[in-house]
Design a protein around this motif. Structure first.
Motif, PDB file in Angstrom:
ATOM      1  N   VAL A  64       0.857  -1.186   0.000  1.00 56.87           N
ATOM      2  CA  VAL A  64       0.000   0.000   0.000  1.00 56.87           C
ATOM      3  C   VAL A  64       0.895   1.239   0.000  1.00 56.87           C
ATOM      4  O   VAL A  64       1.918   1.278   0.698  1.00 56.87           O
ATOM      5  N   ASN A  65       0.530   2.223  -0.802  1.00 56.06           N
ATOM      6  CA  ASN A  65       1.275   3.494  -0.872  1.00 56.06           C
ATOM      7  C   ASN A  65       2.722   3.296  -1.320  1.00 56.06           C
ATOM      8  O   ASN A  65       3.657   3.887  -0.753  1.00 56.06           O
ATOM      9  N   GLY A  66       2.904   2.469  -2.316  1.00 57.16           N
ATOM     10  CA  GLY A  66       4.234   2.236  -2.842  1.00 57.16           C
ATOM     11  C   GLY A  66       4.528   0.765  -3.010  1.00 57.16           C
ATOM     12  O   GLY A  66       3.704  -0.097  -2.682  1.00 57.16           O
ATOM     13  N   ASP A  67       5.713   0.456  -3.543  1.00 54.77           N
ATOM     14  CA  ASP A  67       6.144  -0.924  -3.716  1.00 54.77           C
ATOM     15  C   ASP A  67       7.171  -1.254  -2.635  1.00 54.77           C
ATOM     16  O   ASP A  67       7.409  -0.459  -1.718  1.00 54.77           O
ATOM     17  N   TRP A  68       7.820  -2.400  -2.762  1.00 51.63           N
ATOM     18  CA  TRP A  68       8.737  -2.836  -1.716  1.00 51.63           C
ATOM     19  C   TRP A  68       9.902  -1.864  -1.529  1.00 51.63           C
ATOM     20  O   TRP A  68      10.425  -1.719  -0.419  1.00 51.63           O
ATOM     21  N   ASN A  69      10.298  -1.204  -2.628  1.00 51.56           N
ATOM     22  CA  ASN A  69      11.457  -0.307  -2.564  1.00 51.56           C
ATOM     23  C   ASN A  69      11.077   1.163  -2.651  1.00 51.56           C
ATOM     24  O   ASN A  69      11.937   2.024  -2.816  1.00 51.56           O
ATOM     25  N   THR A  70       9.794   1.465  -2.559  1.00 54.66           N
ATOM     26  CA  THR A  70       9.357   2.868  -2.618  1.00 54.66           C
ATOM     27  C   THR A  70       8.434   3.212  -1.449  1.00 54.66           C
ATOM     28  O   THR A  70       7.533   4.036  -1.580  1.00 54.66           O
ATOM     29  N   GLY A  71       8.643   2.554  -0.317  1.00 58.75           N
ATOM     30  CA  GLY A  71       7.881   2.892   0.880  1.00 58.75           C
ATOM     31  C   GLY A  71       6.576   2.163   1.058  1.00 58.75           C
ATOM     32  O   GLY A  71       5.791   2.523   1.951  1.00 58.75           O
ATOM     33  N   SER A  95      14.589  -1.580  10.235  1.00 56.36           N
ATOM     34  CA  SER A  95      15.383  -0.376  10.437  1.00 56.36           C
ATOM     35  C   SER A  95      15.496   0.453   9.166  1.00 56.36           C
ATOM     36  O   SER A  95      15.669   1.665   9.220  1.00 56.36           O
ATOM     37  N   THR A  96      15.393  -0.195   8.004  1.00 56.76           N
ATOM     38  CA  THR A  96      15.479   0.528   6.728  1.00 56.76           C
ATOM     39  C   THR A  96      14.113   0.936   6.205  1.00 56.76           C
ATOM     40  O   THR A  96      14.018   1.580   5.169  1.00 56.76           O
ATOM     41  N   GLY A  97      13.062   0.524   6.903  1.00 61.90           N
ATOM     42  CA  GLY A  97      11.717   0.882   6.470  1.00 61.90           C
ATOM     43  C   GLY A  97      11.165   0.002   5.371  1.00 61.90           C
ATOM     44  O   GLY A  97      10.125   0.306   4.795  1.00 61.90           O
ATOM     45  N   ILE A  98      11.833  -1.100   5.049  1.00 62.15           N
ATOM     46  CA  ILE A  98      11.369  -1.994   3.994  1.00 62.15           C
ATOM     47  C   ILE A  98      10.383  -2.992   4.585  1.00 62.15           C
ATOM     48  O   ILE A  98      10.662  -3.638   5.588  1.00 62.15           O
ATOM     49  N   HIS A  99       9.234  -3.119   3.935  1.00 58.27           N
ATOM     50  CA  HIS A  99       8.203  -4.062   4.361  1.00 58.27           C
ATOM     51  C   HIS A  99       8.123  -5.200   3.351  1.00 58.27           C
ATOM     52  O   HIS A  99       8.169  -4.966   2.141  1.00 58.27           O
ATOM     53  N   ASP A 100       7.990  -6.407   3.835  1.00 56.26           N
ATOM     54  CA  ASP A 100       7.784  -7.564   2.973  1.00 56.26           C
ATOM     55  C   ASP A 100       6.303  -7.883   2.945  1.00 56.26           C
ATOM     56  O   ASP A 100       5.763  -8.520   3.851  1.00 56.26           O
ATOM     57  N   CYS A 101       5.641  -7.407   1.914  1.00 52.90           N
ATOM     58  CA  CYS A 101       4.201  -7.620   1.758  1.00 52.90           C
ATOM     59  C   CYS A 101       3.916  -8.632   0.654  1.00 52.90           C
ATOM     60  O   CYS A 101       2.842  -8.643   0.049  1.00 52.90           O
ATOM     61  N   LEU A 102       4.908  -9.483   0.393  1.00 49.67           N
ATOM     62  CA  LEU A 102       4.794 -10.558  -0.591  1.00 49.67           C
ATOM     63  C   LEU A 102       4.809 -11.916   0.095  1.00 49.67           C
ATOM     64  O   LEU A 102       3.938 -12.746  -0.142  1.00 49.67           O
ATOM     65  N   HIS A 103       5.802 -12.143   0.955  1.00 55.82           N
ATOM     66  CA  HIS A 103       5.910 -13.424   1.647  1.00 55.82           C
ATOM     67  C   HIS A 103       5.009 -13.431   2.879  1.00 55.82           C
ATOM     68  O   HIS A 103       4.610 -12.384   3.375  1.00 55.82           O
ATOM     69  N   TRP A 104       4.747 -14.662   3.365  1.00 57.49           N
ATOM     70  CA  TRP A 104       3.781 -14.839   4.447  1.00 57.49           C
ATOM     71  C   TRP A 104       4.464 -15.334   5.716  1.00 57.49           C
ATOM     72  O   TRP A 104       5.479 -16.026   5.655  1.00 57.49           O
ATOM     73  N   CYS A 105       3.877 -14.994   6.851  1.00 57.18           N
ATOM     74  CA  CYS A 105       4.326 -15.577   8.111  1.00 57.18           C
ATOM     75  C   CYS A 105       3.954 -17.063   8.132  1.00 57.18           C
ATOM     76  O   CYS A 105       2.950 -17.476   7.553  1.00 57.18           O
ATOM     77  N   LEU A 106       4.788 -17.832   8.809  1.00 63.46           N
ATOM     78  CA  LEU A 106       4.490 -19.243   9.027  1.00 63.46           C
ATOM     79  C   LEU A 106       4.509 -19.514  10.523  1.00 63.46           C
ATOM     80  O   LEU A 106       5.471 -19.118  11.196  1.00 63.46           O
ATOM     81  N   PRO A 107       3.489 -20.177  11.076  1.00 63.53           N
ATOM     82  CA  PRO A 107       2.307 -20.677  10.376  1.00 63.53           C
ATOM     83  C   PRO A 107       1.460 -19.526   9.851  1.00 63.53           C
ATOM     84  O   PRO A 107       1.501 -18.428  10.378  1.00 63.53           O
ATOM     85  N   GLY A 108       0.707 -19.815   8.795  1.00 66.49           N
ATOM     86  CA  GLY A 108      -0.056 -18.751   8.169  1.00 66.49           C
ATOM     87  C   GLY A 108      -0.752 -19.195   6.902  1.00 66.49           C
ATOM     88  O   GLY A 108      -1.171 -20.352   6.771  1.00 66.49           O
ATOM     89  N   ILE A 109      -0.846 -18.279   5.957  1.00 70.32           N
ATOM     90  CA  ILE A 109      -1.664 -18.494   4.764  1.00 70.32           C
ATOM     91  C   ILE A 109      -1.225 -19.708   3.951  1.00 70.32           C
ATOM     92  O   ILE A 109      -2.078 -20.441   3.436  1.00 70.32           O
TER      93      ILE A 109
END
Length: 415
Positions: free
Chosen positions: A321-328, A389-403
């Motif tokens: 949301v509000n950008g990609d993995w490398n744009t916030g 610390s760098t502000g990068i979010h991983d919104c592609l991979h999933w927590c395990l256990p999970g989806i």
């Protein structure tokens, strides 16, 4: 298993059931995705959900989080007489009448008062949501192979957790050497992992192939090797070992972009020649050619070995949301199903994958739309301190256990 990928497995009691007590979990995203069911909805179920579906349309139904309902799901999950792997859940649906209306009202109140992101895991050994022993018994003397990208690796990790019950055991043997899955000199890791369960002679393996296509070195002598990515040829690993697989799950998709192609020094080839600037230079068309090629090649393999089951898994959704993995871009939601709880559609959200398997004996393992509802289940920035610390979010991979556990439930139901 020490040489394999690091997997966060649940304890023996956390894959059972949940009650809606006012106790917060450490993070909502840590809760497994085991409350989702896929089934054709009978008309009378509108009484529970409060919505009238289109006749015959598939629906994603989220049951409220009481132990009784989850027990019914678990029981249905282990039965095979229905195509969608659900047993008789009529006690949840009920018949028309005062008792049914009372049950519906109590469910409605529970749904209103109960936040799915809160609760306490309660052990219920009689009705576990997952049964690794049952899976291994059904896969006796068989091999299950996952071939694909890092999302395929997560599905493999989830399956290993299910099969082992989330426990470290010396009874699981590393047999990666049988498939050439050994770490090459200078490599960070092998190209995959393979483990055997001697008690049932069951093997579960993963091979990393982001494109499912054959890669051929073009300039071995230079410092930066380029590779011909043959869109119409399956990855060499498949051609070498497919005859030893009983169940095969394929996936590709997230590496089909210019950034990945340039970083990996991949050059598109078809019919043994560079594609140049023609139609196939478009990566969407290139990916579609690969999907159709692999589906038809696998269909010819199934013709020779009809007992083999092959699945093409659809793409796992991203939730930046509000950008990609490398744009916030971020994915900070922690509330499951906050954007809806149903899937009502006749076709897959991954149309290229669905189109590729049409007319073949390859089955579609459709996880896209159902996973789209679970944007709270990603790694985000809560796991890796360096990324946080760098502000990068991983919104592609999933927590395990999970989806990915849910993907394996759907797979388990079909094999």
């Amino acid at each position: 298993m020490a040489s394999g990928p690091r997997v966060t497995c649940p304890s023996s009691s956390c894959r059972t059931s949940i009650t809606c007590e006012r106790l917060s979990l450490p993070r909502a995203r840590r809760r497994p995705a085991s409350l989702v069911l896929v089934r054709p909805r009978p008309r009378r179920q509108a009484e529970i959900t409060g919505a009238v579906p289109r006749t015959g349309a598939p629906v994603l139904t989220i049951f409220s989080s009481t132990p009784e309902q989850l027990k019914a799901f678990s029981q249905g999950f282990q039965q095979q007489h229905e195509q969608e792997r659900l047993g008789d859940v009529s006690p949840l649906i009920g018949s028309s009448g005062p008792s049914s209306r009372s049950h519906t009202q109590s469910r409605t109140k529970l749904n209103k008062d109960c936040n799915f992101a809160k609760g306490k895991w309660v052990a219920d050994e009689k009705r576990p949501l997952y049964s690794g022993a049952n899976f291994l018994d059904r896969m006796k003397h068989k091999t299950l192979a996952f071939v694909g990208d890092s999302l395929g690796r997560q599905q493999f990790q989830s399956m290993m957790c299910i099969a082992t019950g989330g426990k470290y055991t010396l009874e699981v043997e590393d047999v990666g050497w049988k498939y050439g899955l050994v770490k090459a000199p200078g490599a960070l890791r092998p190209d995959g992992w393979a483990y055997q369960f001697p008690a049932t002679n069951t093997t579960i393996l993963f091979y990393w192939s982001a494109s499912l296509s054959e890669l051929e070195p073009l300039n071995m002598g230079s410092s930066g090797t380029n590779y011909a990515l043959h869109l119409d040829r399956p990855v060499t690993f498949l051609k070498t070992y497919v005859s030893s697989f009983d169940v095969l799950v394929l996936n590709t998709g997230h590496h089909w972009n210019r950034g990945k192609f340039n970083g990996n020094h991949w050059e598109l080839y078809a019919d043994g020649k560079p594609v140049g600037k023609g139609r196939l230079a478009d990566l969407n068309r290139a990916k579609n050619l690969t999907l159709h090629s692999i589906a038809r090649w696998m269909d010819s393999e199934i013709a020779q070995r009809p007992q083999m089951e092959v699945f093409l898994r659809t793409m796992s959704p991203r939730h930046f949301v509000n950008g990609d993995w490398n744009t916030g871009g971020t994915c900070g939601n922690t509330i499951p199903l906050s954007h809806g709880s149903e899937v009502l559609q006749d076709h897959s959200s991954d149309f290229p994958a669905e189109s590729a398997v049409n007319g073949t004996r390859v089955k579609l393992l459709d996880i896209t739309a159902i996973s789209q509802l679970r944007d709270e289940g990603h790694v985000s920035n809560s796991t890796f301190k360096a990324k946080a610390s760098t502000g990068i979010h991983d919104c592609l991979h999933w927590c395990l256990p999970g989806i990915p556990d849910m993907w394996n439930e759907l797979l388990f139901a079909q094999i």
